[in-house]
Design an enzyme around this catalytic site. Structure first.
Site, mmCIF file in Angstrom:
data_model
loop_
_atom_site.group_PDB
_atom_site.id
_atom_site.type_symbol
_atom_site.label_atom_id
_atom_site.label_comp_id
_atom_site.label_asym_id
_atom_site.label_seq_id
_atom_site.Cartn_x
_atom_site.Cartn_y
_atom_site.Cartn_z
ATOM 1 N N SER A 17 2.367 -39.973 -29.112
ATOM 2 C CA SER A 17 3.414 -40.933 -28.718
ATOM 3 C C SER A 17 3.521 -42.124 -29.680
ATOM 4 C CB SER A 17 3.191 -41.410 -27.285
ATOM 5 O OG SER A 17 3.388 -40.331 -26.413
ATOM 6 N N LYS A 66 0.241 -41.231 -13.458
ATOM 7 C CA LYS A 66 1.684 -41.286 -13.173
ATOM 8 C C LYS A 66 1.967 -41.592 -11.696
ATOM 9 C CE LYS A 66 3.254 -38.329 -16.917
ATOM 10 N NZ LYS A 66 4.064 -37.197 -17.338
ATOM 11 N N ARG A 155 0.858 -22.741 -1.688
ATOM 12 C CA ARG A 155 2.160 -22.786 -1.039
ATOM 13 C C ARG A 155 2.472 -24.177 -0.449
ATOM 14 N NH1 ARG A 155 5.730 -18.969 0.865
ATOM 15 N NH2 ARG A 155 7.112 -19.941 2.361
#
Ligand code: ATR
Length: 282
Positions: A17, A66, A155
């Site tokens: 970055s 995040k 799931r």
């Protein structure tokens, strides 16, 4: 003084970055510094306070912060709130606002590679239900694809992803095995899990036996540039989409939030590919 920018995460040693944003600054004749900050979880608060004192202009947030960052910022952009994760923080006159450019960056990169996306793609399969999948699912919801199914090892996690959204698309949830058996119905398959990332280069979340020719197979992993999944897809006559495009476009959108400068990141695509082939990682 120029822009003060950076990225926080852990580990962050090999991030590209700073290089990407330095190229953007050169391109737009903006002065500034973009630094990597490897921060431990218990140092996060202190580091954010230091950023405030330094009055930096903003920073990126990467693994594993995040979601944590949601609780540190003063306010959230609508998309970051809906996704439940922040990858870009902007200092707006002393107020720290959290954004998420991952999903939009992904769609931009995909559209650039495939101009027929809107006409060709009706049924999408999203593999994975983690942080990256959340951003991409949100962005897909802003597009006109009628069906976006999700396949994930767990799931409940995929169901959790659905719960938090106002959906415009029709979504069914499948196990990886179920999705694998029905791959022929998808025009676009997006791989967002960590399976296949170096050093686990040989791993694939599903086998591509049943894909139809011309399907677009997209992998957001960019290390290696061509994952086993993409190699297999290419050999089977599918069209493929590489992960480093998303890396570049999410960066360009973050740069725009900080500086107001729109940037076309494609001019550094080739150089980024060379760097990734040389073994750098983000
Ligand atoms: P990121 O933020 O990069 O998306 P994450 O939130 O940890 O990372 O999500 C990782 C994704 O990869 C999840 O979909 C995860 O599946 P689970 O929800 O079942 O954990 C998937 N994943 C990781 N390792 C996997 C493996 N060995 N087999 C199948 N799926 C895997």
């Amino acid at each position: 003084m120029g822009y003060l920018l950076g990225v926080i995460g852990n580990p962050i040693k090999h991030t590209l970055s700073p290089w990407i944003h330095q190229q953007f600054m050169n391109e737009t004749s903006i002065n500034g510094i973009y630094r990597p900050y490897e921060i431990k979880e218990d140092e996060l608060k202190e580091s954010f306070n230091l950023f405030k004192k330094m009055n930096i202009d903003g920073f990126n947030v990467t693994i594993p912060y995040k979601e944590t960052m949601l609780h540190y910022v003063d306010d959230l952009d609508e998309r970051a709130r809906s996704i439940g994760a922040v990858n870009t923080v902007v200092n707006q006159g002393g107020k720290w606002i959290g954004y998420n450019t991952d999903g939009r960056g992904y769609i931009r990169s995909l559209k650039q590679s495939y101009a027929d996306l809107d006409t060709f793609v009706k049924n999408v399969l999203l593999i994975g239900a983690g942080g990256a999948a959340r951003g991409i699912y949100d962005a897909l919801n802003q597009e006109s694809f009628p069906v976006v199914d999700i396949a994930n090892r767990t799931r409940e996690r995929a169901e959790g992803l659905l719960d938090s959204k106002e959906n415009h698309v029709e979504t069914s949830i499948y196990s990886l095995k179920e999705a694998q058996q029905n791959l022929q119905q998808y025009d676009l398959i997006i791989q967002t899990t960590s399976m296949g990332m170096t050093p686990n280069n040989r791993m694939m979340p599903i086998d591509l036996q049943n894909i139809k020719e011309n399907t677009i197979v997209s992998d957001i992993i960019y290390n290696p540039i061509e994952t086993s999944l993409l190699q297999t897809a290419r050999k089977k006559g599918a069209r493929i989409h590489y992960g480093h495009g998303m890396l570049l476009h999410q960066a360009a959108l973050a740069f725009e939030l900080w500086t107001g400068k729109t940037i076309d990141p494609n001019h550094i695509l080739h150089e980024l590919e060379q760097k990734l082939k040389g073994g750098s990682t983000c």
